[in-house]
Design an enzyme around this catalytic site. Sequence first.
Site, PDB file in Angstrom:
ATOM      1  N   GLU A  29      31.043 -16.152   1.054  1.00  0.00           N
ATOM      2  CA  GLU A  29      31.575 -15.631  -0.205  1.00  0.00           C
ATOM      3  C   GLU A  29      32.339 -14.326  -0.001  1.00  0.00           C
ATOM      4  O   GLU A  29      33.366 -14.095  -0.651  1.00  0.00           O
ATOM      5  CB  GLU A  29      30.429 -15.418  -1.206  1.00  0.00           C
ATOM      6  CG  GLU A  29      29.891 -16.696  -1.802  1.00  0.00           C
ATOM      7  CD  GLU A  29      30.947 -17.484  -2.575  1.00  0.00           C
ATOM      8  OE1 GLU A  29      31.702 -16.868  -3.349  1.00  0.00           O
ATOM      9  OE2 GLU A  29      31.029 -18.710  -2.376  1.00  0.00           O
ATOM     10  N   CYS A 194      41.673 -35.262 -13.078  1.00  0.00           N
ATOM     11  CA  CYS A 194      40.666 -34.264 -13.425  1.00  0.00           C
ATOM     12  C   CYS A 194      39.563 -34.895 -14.266  1.00  0.00           C
ATOM     13  O   CYS A 194      39.850 -35.606 -15.239  1.00  0.00           O
ATOM     14  CB  CYS A 194      41.313 -33.109 -14.196  1.00  0.00           C
ATOM     15  SG  CYS A 194      40.123 -31.848 -14.738  1.00  0.00           S
ATOM     16  N   CYS A 200      40.146 -31.401 -22.250  1.00  0.00           N
ATOM     17  CA  CYS A 200      40.829 -30.146 -21.940  1.00  0.00           C
ATOM     18  C   CYS A 200      41.803 -29.764 -23.052  1.00  0.00           C
ATOM     19  O   CYS A 200      42.759 -30.485 -23.330  1.00  0.00           O
ATOM     20  CB  CYS A 200      41.573 -30.275 -20.610  1.00  0.00           C
ATOM     21  SG  CYS A 200      42.515 -28.805 -20.164  1.00  0.00           S
TER      22      CYS A 200
END
Length: 230
Positions: A29, A194, A200
């Site tokens: 990270e 997607c 969305c």
Amino acid sequence: QVIEWQKQDGRNHLPWQQKPNMYRVWVSEIMLQQTQVSTVLKYYNRFILSFPDVKTLANEPIDDILHKWSGLGYYRRAKLMHKAAQMITDNLGGRIPSTVEGLMELPGIGRSTAGAIVSLSLNKEAVILDANVKKILIRFYGVTSALNEKGTEKKLWELATQSLPNKEFRQYNQGLMDLGATVCFKSKPKCQICPLHGSCRARIENIIDIIPKKIKAKPPKKILLRLTVF
């Protein structure tokens, strides 16, 4: 939908995903901050081989760590990680904190990075909000306020928190990051593949090319100064 998509089509073969623990995920990270995955992949395994655990990292001279970091850039990240490793070794008995709050006490670890470490290594409930996740949330919920507008960041944290599932936190958070990196591009996103296609708001309202957006900085004023010397 995000979880199932991640399991089937997400990124599942990254080196820090294999036998994940808090240290390995933490290193990844930090490396991934402001750096592409493709670049990190060239350095990660070599770094882990040299510094396999937090104790080794803490005890190594900073010059040796910076040498292994060479090429990744943003060297302050490595310096802060070394400092955090020393704090863990000296003050915490060598145990990396397992909570978001505990991790945020360490240098170089903010709220989103802490959430990623906790969820990806321990599969515990935690919220992340990196650039890819912001992009997903903004488009999915149709957030039209600019990213750098006052209040937008707080709103996105609230949306990220309320969107958390009640299980499989590792796959969910990884799925959001994967979608942002491989499907929901800033320009020409692959909406047709997607998993959030049907819900969305940006796609439904045809504003995919408009959001996310930023307030453009005002051009600097030109000021003419005259200096008179006597």
